[in-house]
Design a protein around this motif. Structure first.
Motif, PDB file in Angstrom:
ATOM      1  N   VAL A 297     -90.515  27.931  51.263  1.00 62.08           N
ATOM      2  CA  VAL A 297     -89.697  29.120  51.485  1.00 62.08           C
ATOM      3  C   VAL A 297     -89.283  29.724  50.145  1.00 62.08           C
ATOM      4  CG1 VAL A 297     -87.598  30.015  52.537  1.00 62.08           C
ATOM      5  CG2 VAL A 297     -88.893  28.232  53.695  1.00 62.08           C
ATOM      6  N   LYS A 298     -88.871  28.880  49.216  1.00 69.72           N
ATOM      7  CA  LYS A 298     -88.467  29.379  47.897  1.00 69.72           C
ATOM      8  C   LYS A 298     -89.623  30.058  47.169  1.00 69.72           C
ATOM      9  CE  LYS A 298     -84.650  26.165  46.966  1.00 69.72           C
ATOM     10  NZ  LYS A 298     -84.131  25.103  46.068  1.00 69.72           N
TER      11      LYS A 298
ATOM     12  N   ASN B  22     -85.972  32.958  55.096  1.00 66.83           N
ATOM     13  CA  ASN B  22     -85.817  33.662  53.827  1.00 66.83           C
ATOM     14  C   ASN B  22     -84.691  33.016  53.040  1.00 66.83           C
ATOM     15  OD1 ASN B  22     -85.650  35.499  51.712  1.00 66.83           O
ATOM     16  ND2 ASN B  22     -86.045  37.255  53.039  1.00 66.83           N
ATOM     17  N   TYR B  23     -84.997  32.517  51.867  1.00 68.59           N
ATOM     18  CA  TYR B  23     -84.001  31.868  51.000  1.00 68.59           C
ATOM     19  C   TYR B  23     -83.654  32.803  49.841  1.00 68.59           C
ATOM     20  CZ  TYR B  23     -82.033  28.601  47.566  1.00 68.59           C
ATOM     21  OH  TYR B  23     -81.240  27.984  46.643  1.00 68.59           O
ATOM     22  N   SER B  24     -82.355  32.916  49.568  1.00 69.40           N
ATOM     23  CA  SER B  24     -81.886  33.724  48.444  1.00 69.40           C
ATOM     24  C   SER B  24     -81.132  32.827  47.476  1.00 69.40           C
ATOM     25  CB  SER B  24     -80.956  34.845  48.931  1.00 69.40           C
ATOM     26  OG  SER B  24     -81.612  35.678  49.850  1.00 69.40           O
ATOM     27  N   PRO B  25     -81.534  32.759  46.203  1.00 71.43           N
ATOM     28  CA  PRO B  25     -80.783  31.971  45.222  1.00 71.43           C
ATOM     29  C   PRO B  25     -79.505  32.694  44.826  1.00 71.43           C
ATOM     30  CG  PRO B  25     -82.569  33.130  44.141  1.00 71.43           C
ATOM     31  CD  PRO B  25     -82.713  33.413  45.616  1.00 71.43           C
ATOM     32  N   PRO B  26     -78.563  32.000  44.211  1.00 67.03           N
ATOM     33  CA  PRO B  26     -77.344  32.666  43.748  1.00 67.03           C
ATOM     34  C   PRO B  26     -77.667  33.732  42.704  1.00 67.03           C
ATOM     35  CG  PRO B  26     -77.117  30.266  43.644  1.00 67.03           C
ATOM     36  CD  PRO B  26     -78.555  30.560  43.896  1.00 67.03           C
ATOM     37  N   VAL B  27     -76.885  34.800  42.717  1.00 66.79           N
ATOM     38  CA  VAL B  27     -77.001  35.826  41.683  1.00 66.79           C
ATOM     39  C   VAL B  27     -76.200  35.424  40.450  1.00 66.79           C
ATOM     40  CG1 VAL B  27     -76.559  38.264  41.141  1.00 66.79           C
ATOM     41  CG2 VAL B  27     -77.363  37.607  43.421  1.00 66.79           C
ATOM     42  N   PHE B  28     -75.023  34.849  40.666  1.00 68.94           N
ATOM     43  CA  PHE B  28     -74.155  34.425  39.579  1.00 68.94           C
ATOM     44  C   PHE B  28     -73.826  32.939  39.723  1.00 68.94           C
ATOM     45  CE2 PHE B  28     -72.881  38.911  40.368  1.00 68.94           C
ATOM     46  CZ  PHE B  28     -73.279  39.457  39.156  1.00 68.94           C
ATOM     47  N   HIS B  29     -73.522  32.308  38.595  1.00 68.14           N
ATOM     48  CA  HIS B  29     -72.972  30.961  38.608  1.00 68.14           C
ATOM     49  C   HIS B  29     -71.449  31.072  38.604  1.00 68.14           C
ATOM     50  CE1 HIS B  29     -76.819  29.037  38.063  1.00 68.14           C
ATOM     51  NE2 HIS B  29     -77.075  29.810  37.020  1.00 68.14           N
ATOM     52  N   PRO B  30     -70.742  30.184  39.295  1.00 68.75           N
ATOM     53  CA  PRO B  30     -69.277  30.228  39.261  1.00 68.75           C
ATOM     54  C   PRO B  30     -68.766  30.096  37.828  1.00 68.75           C
ATOM     55  CG  PRO B  30     -70.057  28.739  40.973  1.00 68.75           C
ATOM     56  CD  PRO B  30     -71.254  29.109  40.154  1.00 68.75           C
ATOM     57  N   CYS B  31     -67.626  30.757  37.562  1.00 68.09           N
ATOM     58  CA  CYS B  31     -67.046  30.711  36.217  1.00 68.09           C
ATOM     59  C   CYS B  31     -66.681  29.283  35.812  1.00 68.09           C
ATOM     60  CB  CYS B  31     -65.811  31.609  36.153  1.00 68.09           C
ATOM     61  SG  CYS B  31     -66.189  33.369  36.402  1.00 68.09           S
ATOM     62  N   ASP B  32     -66.255  28.487  36.786  1.00 70.36           N
ATOM     63  CA  ASP B  32     -65.886  27.099  36.528  1.00 70.36           C
ATOM     64  C   ASP B  32     -67.045  26.209  36.940  1.00 70.36           C
ATOM     65  OD1 ASP B  32     -64.852  24.585  36.309  1.00 70.36           O
ATOM     66  OD2 ASP B  32     -63.243  24.848  37.768  1.00 70.36           O
ATOM     67  N   PRO B  33     -67.816  25.683  35.983  1.00 70.63           N
ATOM     68  CA  PRO B  33     -68.996  24.883  36.355  1.00 70.63           C
ATOM     69  C   PRO B  33     -68.644  23.561  37.028  1.00 70.63           C
ATOM     70  CG  PRO B  33     -68.591  24.754  33.994  1.00 70.63           C
ATOM     71  CD  PRO B  33     -67.635  25.783  34.536  1.00 70.63           C
ATOM     72  N   ASP B  34     -67.399  23.120  36.917  1.00 71.01           N
ATOM     73  CA  ASP B  34     -67.001  21.832  37.498  1.00 71.01           C
ATOM     74  C   ASP B  34     -66.361  21.959  38.872  1.00 71.01           C
ATOM     75  OD1 ASP B  34     -67.843  20.465  35.189  1.00 71.01           O
ATOM     76  OD2 ASP B  34     -65.947  20.901  34.188  1.00 71.01           O
ATOM     77  N   ARG B  35     -66.263  23.187  39.359  1.00 71.46           N
ATOM     78  CA  ARG B  35     -65.610  23.355  40.657  1.00 71.46           C
ATOM     79  C   ARG B  35     -66.457  22.738  41.770  1.00 71.46           C
ATOM     80  NH1 ARG B  35     -64.538  28.651  43.260  1.00 71.46           N
ATOM     81  NH2 ARG B  35     -64.617  27.291  45.056  1.00 71.46           N
TER      82      ARG B  35
END
Length: 722
Positions: free
Chosen positions: A543-544, A446-459
Motif C-alpha cells: 500500500v505504501k 490508501n496510506y498517507s504518511p505524516p506531513v509534519f513531525h510533532p514538535c516534541d519528538p518524545d511525546r
C-alpha cells in the motif's frame, strides 16, 4: 477519505488541493479538506499536556501529566471500585489513525463496566437492525449509488455529508449522473441541498418514515410486486412480513405522513419496476422516536423489490482492512436479541449492543448511591454539545472527583477536566481510513504518511496514551505501565480473532503500534497475503508503494458468506422489531404537534468539531431557525427576527430564517453549536457561538428498541423574543 496534495513552504502548509491521481477521489475534495492547514496551525489547539491547579490550567511534561492521572484516578478506584469510572467516546475517534485502532483496548481491557458514546445519538438503530437481520452489528448494506438508476434518499443529505454509513467519492457528481439516466427522489421534511439537486422532493412529517415504508411494503404485496431476485433463497420471513404489512395501507398512513396515498403506491411501483434501484436512509431516520423501525424497513423494501446484494441496489462492502468494531459482540453472537443484560442505575434504561443512552450519563453522575459515576475519561468527544440535554451534563461534570480528557481543544466539555492529554493534528500522523471504508462503494486502500513531525519528538502517540489509561484502570500507575507488554497482548488478541498465534506473527515486526495493527488487518483482510499463505496478496508495504492508492473494484454479491446468523439467512422480520409496531400504530392516531424541531448540517461543519477553523466559519450566520412562511405568518415573524424556542426540557433564543424549503409544521436548526462558554479556548468558535439545539432534546425521548436519542421530531413552541 479524499486524496490530497499538500504543499509545504517554510514549515507551513501553503496550499491544499485534490489529488487528481487518487484512485478514490480523483481530485474531489470538500472545504474541510482544504482547511486542514488552518486546523493544524490553530493557535488554540493544545500541543502540551495540561493539568488544572487551583482552577487554572498549567502546561506540564508528559510524565507529570500521567502522574496526575494516577493521583486522581487511583483513589477513586480504591474507594468506590472500577464501577465508579466511566468513559465517553466521541466519533472523531473513528477517524484518527491511533485512537480508532486502540479505543477497543481501553473499552475492552480497562475493566470500566459502562461506557457511553456518540453512537447512541447517531447510528445505533442501524447497528441494531443489522445485528438482528444479518447477525453482525456493523454488517450494514450500503446503496451502490454509482450503478443505480433510481435512488430514493430518506432523512439523509449526502450532498453535504458526502455520505453517512455510505462512502462514495464526489456524491454530487454521482447524483447528477443518476439523474442523467434515471431518477433521484428525496423524502425529507427539509428541502436539503440534496433535495434541491433531486428530481422530486417529498416533504414528510418527522417520525413517520417507518409508516411510509410499511405502506410501500403493503403495496408491494397487495399488487404482487414482490421480486426477491437471486437473494431470495437466503431470505427468511416473507410470510410474516406479508401478514404484518397487511394492516398498513397507504390510505391509513397518508394523513400522518403528509404524503398522498396514490404517491405512496406509485413509489412502490417505481421501486419494483426499476432494474436497478435502491432506498438509502440515514441519520434523520436513526435519530427519531421510531429509528429502529425506519432503519429496518429501508432494508426490507430493498429486499422485497429485488434490489439487495446486487449491483445498483443495496450491497455489502468489502473493506481491504477489517476493523475490531466489526467483530461479533460477546454474548450476542449470531444476532441474538437478549438485550437488557443490565440496566442503568437511575433511569433503568436497558443495555442494547453493550451501550445505554448517552443521555443517562448526567443522571448517573448526579445521583448519589452505590454505582454513582465518580470519574470520567473522555476521548475525542464533546458530549456537552452533542448529547441530549447536554446542559444537564455541563452542570454535573464539575462534581466529578476525577476527569481526564484525551483531546486537542479546551472545549465545552474538556474545560471541566482535571487533565487534558492532547493528541496530534491530522497532519502530524499517518492515515488509513478503516471505519469509513467499511461502507465504501469500492474496495480501496490508501496510506498517507505524516506531513509534519510533532514538535516534541518524545511525546507519546495517542495509542500509548490509551494504553497507559487502560493500565491505570487495572491498578498500575499510568507512568509505570509497560506499554509494549500491553500492546503485545492486544495484538495477540487481534491475531487470535484471525486464528493466528500472536507470538508467531509478532516475529514479523520490529516494533508495535498502530502500523503493526494496520498491516495485520490488511494481510488478513479479503485481499491480504495472510503472511505468505496467499502469495502476492496485500501488505502495508504494498500500500505504501502506491501513494495514490489501490482499488480492488466495486462491491460484489456476498450472500450468504457475509451473514452471521446461525441459519445463514437474512431475518426479514425479527420479532424484537415486530414488537415495536404497536407503538408506531399509536403514533398514527396521535394528535399532531403544532410544531416539531429537526436538525440539519452544513458542508462547512462536522458536528461540533471544526467551528474553530477560521476559513470554515466565513459567511453568513448558519445557526438559524428555518421556518415555513405559513408558520411565520401566524406568528408575524420575518427573517432576522429573534424567537424563543422552547421544549419540555429547555429553551433558547435564535434568529429566524423564513423559507419555503421546509414542510409546514416543522422547524430546523443545525446541531453542534452552543459555544462561547467561560473557560473554553476557542477564539473563532466563540466569536460565532450559536446555540445548542440539544438543550431542547428531552433525555428520555428515545427510540425504544435501540435507546438511540430522538433529536429529530421534538415538539416545540415558538414565540417572539422580547
Amino acid at each position: 477519505m479524499c486524496g490530497l496534495e499538500i504543499q509545504v513552504d517554510g514549515g507551513r502548509v501553503s496550499r491544499i488541493r485534490g489529488n487528481q491521481d487518487d484512485v478514490w477521489s480523483r481530485g474531489h475534495l470538500c472545504p474541510k479538506g482544504v482547511s486542514l492547514g488552518a486546523l493544524h496551525d490553530d493557535p488554540d489547539r493544545i500541543r502540551k499536556p495540561m493539568i488544572k491547579v487551583d482552577g487554572q490550567w498549567r502546561e506540564v511534561s508528559w510524565d507529570t501529566a500521567f502522574r496526575r492521572c494516577t493521583e486522581l484516578l487511583q483513589p477513586v478506584i480504591s474507594r468506590y471500585g472500577i464501577a465508579a469510572v466511566s468513559s465517553y467516546v466521541g466519533n472523531p475517534t473513528a477517524h484518527t489513525f491511533s485512537l480508532g485502532r486502540y479505543i477497543g483496548l481501553l473499552l475492552g481491557m480497562s475493566g470500566i463496566p459502562t461506557s457511553y458514546s456518540s453512537g447512541t445519538v447517531d447510528q445505533w438503530p442501524k447497528n441494531l437492525t443489522s445485528h438482528l437481520m444479518y447477525g453482525g452489528w456493523w454488517t450494514i448494506p450500503v446503496p451502490d449509488i454509482q450503478r443505480t438508476d433510481l435512488l430514493v434518499i430518506m432523512g439523509a443529505n449526502p450532498a453535504v455529508s458526502q455520505g453517512s454509513l455510505l462512502a462514495a467519492p464526489n456524491i454530487n457528481a454521482i447524483i447528477g449522473d443518476i439523474r442523467s439516466r434515471g431518477t433521484v427522489i428525496v423524502i425529507d421534511p427539509v428541502r436539503t441541498a440534496t433535495a434541491a439537486k433531486a428530481d422530486e422532493w417529498l416533504p414528510i412529517t418527522p417520525g413517520t418514515d417507518a409508516a411510509l415504508l410499511l405502506a410501500v411494503i403493503h403495496t408491494l404485496f397487495d399488487e404482487d410486486l414482490v421480486r426477491l431476485g437471486a437473494a431470495g433463497e437466503y431470505i427468511d420471513g416473507i410470510d410474516t412480513m406479508r401478514a404484518v404489512a397487511a394492516d398498513w395501507s397507504p390510505q391509513r398512513v397518508a394523513p400522518a405522513t403528509g404524503i398522498d396515498a396514490e404517491r405512496i403506491r406509485r413509489l412502490a411501483r417505481q421501486l419494483a419496476g426499476a432494474d436497478r434501484a435502491v432506498v438509502y436512509g440515514r441519520i434523520g431516520l436513526c435519530t427519531q422516536e421510531f429509528g429502529s423501525l425506519a432503519s429496518w424497513l429501508v432494508d426490507v423494501v430493498n429486499i422485497l423489490t429485488g434490489h439487495f446484494d446486487t449491483p445498483g441496489g443495496a450491497m455489502f462492502p468489502r473493506a481491504t482492512a477489517w476493523s475490531l468494531t466489526t467483530r461479533q459482540l460477546p454474548g450476542l453472537e449470531g444476532g441474538r436479541s437478549e438485550f437488557g443484560r443490565w440496566r442503568t442505575r437511575v433511569r433503568g434504561a436497558k443495555e442494547v449492543l453493550g451501550q445505554t443512552p448517552v443521555s443517562c450519563l448526567a443522571e448517573e453522575i448526579a445521583t448519589p448511591g452505590e454505582g454513582q459515576v465518580k470519574a470520567l475519561i473522555t476521548v475525542a468527544g464533546n458530549p456537552v454539545l452533542s448529547s441530549p440535554a447536554g446542559h444537564d451534563l455541563d452542570a454535573v461534570l464539575p462534581t466529578l472527583e476525577a476527569m481526564i480528557s484525551v483531546d486537542c481543544w479546551l472545549n465545552e466539555t474538556t474545560r471541566h477536566a482535571d487533565v487534558i492529554l492532547p493528541g496530534l493534528s491530522p497532519l502530524e500522523q499517518p492515515h488509513h481510513d478503516d471505519l469509513l471504508l467499511q461502507f465504501a462503494v469500492s474496495s480501496v486502500t490508501n496510506y498517507s504518511p505524516p506531513v509534519f513531525h510533532p514538535c516534541d519528538p518524545d511525546r507519546p502517540g495517542e495509542w500509548e496514551i490509551l494504553i497507559r489509561l487502560t493500565g491505570l484502570c487495572t491498578g498500575t500507575p499510568a507512568e509505570d505501565v509497560d506499554v509494549a507488554a500491553l500492546d503485545d497482548g492486544f495484538f495477540d488478541v487481534l491475531c487470535y480473532l484471525q486464528d493466528l498465534t500472536g507470538a508467531d506473527i509478532r516475529k514479523h515486526y520490529d516494533s508495535g503500534g498502530p502500523e503493526r495493527i494496520l498491516d495485520l488487518t490488511l494481510r488478513t483482510g479479503p485481499f491480504g497475503d495472510r503472511y505468505g499463505e496467499n502469495p502476492g496478496g496485500l501488505t502495508l508495504d504494498q500500500v505504501k508503494a502506491h501513494p495514490n492508492g489501490i482499488d480492488f473494484g466495486p462491491m460484489v454479491p456476498q450472500l450468504p458468506g457475509v451473514l452471521s446468523t446461525p441459519e445463514a439467512k437474512v431475518r426479514l422480520a425479527p420479532q424484537y422489531l415486530l414488537d415495536d409496531l404497536p407503538r408506531l400504530a399509536a403514533r398514527l392516531d396521535r394528535r399532531p404537534d403544532e410544531l416539531v424541531l429537526v436538525s440539519r448540517r452544513h458542508l462547512r461543519s462536522n458536528n461540533s468539531w471544526m467551528h474553530n477553523v477560521g476559513p470554515l466559519m466565513k459567511g453568513k450566520d448558519r445557526c438559524t431557525l428555518l421556518i415555513h412562511p405559513d408558520d411565520a405568518a401566524v406568528r408575524t415573524l420575518r427573517t432576522g427576527d429573534s424567537v424563543v424556542v422552547a421544549s419540555a426540557t429547555g429553551r433558547l433564543e435564535v434568529p429566524v430564517e423564513v423559507t419555503d424549503a421546509i414542510k409546514p409544521g416543522v422547524v430546523s436548526m443545525p446541531h453542534g453549536w452552543g459555544h462561547g462558554k467561560a473557560g473554553t479556548r476557542m477564539a473563532v468558535a466563540n466569536s460565532s457561538p450559536g446555540v445548542n439545539n440539544n438543550i431542547l432534546a428531552p433525555p428520555t425521548f428515545v427510540d425504544e428498541p435501540s435507546g438511540n436519542g430522538a433529536v429529530n421530531g421534538i415538539p416545540v413552541t415558538i414565540t417572539a423574543a422580547r
